[in-house]
Design a protein around this motif. Structure first.
Motif, short mmCIF file in Angstrom:
data_model
loop_
_atom_site.label_atom_id
_atom_site.label_comp_id
_atom_site.label_asym_id
_atom_site.label_seq_id
_atom_site.Cartn_x
_atom_site.Cartn_y
_atom_site.Cartn_z
N ILE A 53 -35.07 1.43 -14.73
CA ILE A 53 -33.84 1.62 -15.49
C ILE A 53 -33.47 0.35 -16.24
CG2 ILE A 53 -31.37 2.15 -15.25
CD1 ILE A 53 -32.18 3.90 -12.84
N ASN A 54 -33.75 -0.81 -15.65
CA ASN A 54 -33.46 -2.08 -16.29
C ASN A 54 -34.20 -2.22 -17.61
OD1 ASN A 54 -32.43 -4.64 -16.65
ND2 ASN A 54 -33.98 -5.62 -15.38
N LYS A 55 -35.47 -1.82 -17.65
CA LYS A 55 -36.25 -1.92 -18.88
C LYS A 55 -35.71 -0.98 -19.96
CE LYS A 55 -40.60 -3.55 -17.00
NZ LYS A 55 -40.45 -4.90 -17.47
N ILE A 56 -35.29 0.22 -19.55
CA ILE A 56 -34.71 1.17 -20.51
C ILE A 56 -33.41 0.62 -21.08
CG2 ILE A 56 -33.69 3.47 -20.75
CD1 ILE A 56 -35.74 4.40 -18.61
N MET A 57 -32.57 0.06 -20.21
CA MET A 57 -31.29 -0.51 -20.65
C MET A 57 -31.51 -1.70 -21.57
SD MET A 57 -28.82 1.28 -19.58
CE MET A 57 -29.72 2.80 -19.54
N ASP A 58 -32.55 -2.51 -21.31
CA ASP A 58 -32.86 -3.63 -22.19
C ASP A 58 -33.24 -3.15 -23.58
OD1 ASP A 58 -32.33 -5.48 -20.23
OD2 ASP A 58 -34.43 -5.78 -19.67
N VAL A 59 -34.02 -2.07 -23.65
CA VAL A 59 -34.42 -1.53 -24.95
C VAL A 59 -33.20 -0.96 -25.67
CG1 VAL A 59 -35.75 0.31 -26.05
CG2 VAL A 59 -36.80 -1.08 -24.28
N LEU A 60 -32.35 -0.20 -24.95
CA LEU A 60 -31.16 0.38 -25.57
C LEU A 60 -30.18 -0.69 -26.03
CD1 LEU A 60 -30.40 3.41 -23.22
CD2 LEU A 60 -31.26 3.48 -25.56
N ALA A 61 -30.03 -1.75 -25.24
CA ALA A 61 -29.10 -2.81 -25.60
C ALA A 61 -29.67 -3.73 -26.67
CB ALA A 61 -28.74 -3.63 -24.36
N GLY A 62 -30.99 -3.66 -26.89
CA GLY A 62 -31.60 -4.53 -27.89
C GLY A 62 -31.60 -5.98 -27.45
N SER A 79 -33.46 -8.81 -26.47
CA SER A 79 -34.83 -9.32 -26.43
C SER A 79 -34.99 -10.49 -25.49
CB SER A 79 -35.27 -9.72 -27.84
OG SER A 79 -34.41 -10.73 -28.33
N ASN A 80 -33.88 -11.14 -25.10
CA ASN A 80 -33.98 -12.28 -24.18
C ASN A 80 -34.28 -11.83 -22.77
OD1 ASN A 80 -33.32 -13.94 -26.29
ND2 ASN A 80 -31.13 -13.88 -25.85
N ARG A 81 -33.88 -10.61 -22.41
CA ARG A 81 -34.06 -10.14 -21.03
C ARG A 81 -35.43 -9.52 -20.81
NH1 ARG A 81 -29.12 -9.15 -17.88
NH2 ARG A 81 -30.52 -7.85 -16.68
N THR A 82 -36.05 -9.01 -21.85
CA THR A 82 -37.34 -8.36 -21.68
C THR A 82 -38.42 -9.41 -21.47
OG1 THR A 82 -37.68 -8.28 -24.06
CG2 THR A 82 -36.73 -6.33 -23.03
N THR A 83 -39.34 -9.09 -20.60
CA THR A 83 -40.43 -10.02 -20.31
C THR A 83 -41.76 -9.31 -20.52
OG1 THR A 83 -40.38 -9.40 -17.99
CG2 THR A 83 -39.08 -11.32 -18.62
N PHE A 93 -27.28 -0.20 -9.86
CA PHE A 93 -28.13 0.91 -10.29
C PHE A 93 -28.86 0.57 -11.58
CE2 PHE A 93 -28.59 4.84 -12.80
CZ PHE A 93 -29.50 5.51 -11.98
N LEU A 94 -28.16 -0.05 -12.53
CA LEU A 94 -28.77 -0.39 -13.81
C LEU A 94 -29.76 -1.55 -13.70
CD1 LEU A 94 -25.73 -0.04 -16.23
CD2 LEU A 94 -27.60 1.58 -15.86
#
Length: 143
Positions: A124-133, A135-139, A118-119
């Motif tokens: 939802i993945n982009k929101i979780m990347d921002v919340l987790a901070g 920066s390696n996962r965001t593209t 689900f995450l």
């Protein structure tokens, strides 16, 4: 492994019931009685799980003083009868207090079988990347 004491088991139950009453209080349009019971159960459960001395030292560290004042002040405002204002103040304090723990919790939840799927959904993945901070996962951004 480590052994879980009976006090810690009771603390998990108290914190769980506290979160349930908080959720129910918000769901029932900020019912001040349910929110007050939820706050008291959550704090007492936290004290049972990690111990009173560690709970006190967690809330009253110098760098967490602003967050602790907001969180505990929000609980006090809810107990005084202003549930909406108290919950806003409490949420602000909660986010400040536990923001260091949030990336660890999100990365753990990503490994849970059904919840991880689900995450991993696109929005939802982009929101979780921002919340987790993370920066390696965001593209999409060139650094």
């Amino acid at each position: 492994m480590f052994e879980i004491t009976d006090t810690q088991k009771i603390g998990v139950g108290l914190a769980g019931f506290g979160m349930f009453f908080l959720f129910l209080g918000v769901l029932l349009l900020f019912d001040k009685g349910l929110l007050a019971i939820g706050n008291l159960l959550f704090i007492s459960g936290l004290g049972c799980v990690i111990g009173p001395k560690r709970t006190f030292s967690f809330f009253f560290q110098r760098h967490k003083l602003k967050a602790s004042i907001a969180f505990l002040g929000g609980i006090f405002v809810v107990l005084m009868g202003w549930p909406l204002v108290g919950m806003i103040l409490e949420t602000y304090g909660f986010v400040l207090l536990f923001s260091g723990f949030l990336p660890v919790a999100i990365n753990f939840l990503r490994r849970v079988p059904i919840l991880g799927t689900f995450l991993s959904m696109p929005g939802i993945n982009k929101i979780m990347d921002v919340l987790a901070g993370d920066s390696n996962r965001t593209t999409g951004f060139c650094s």
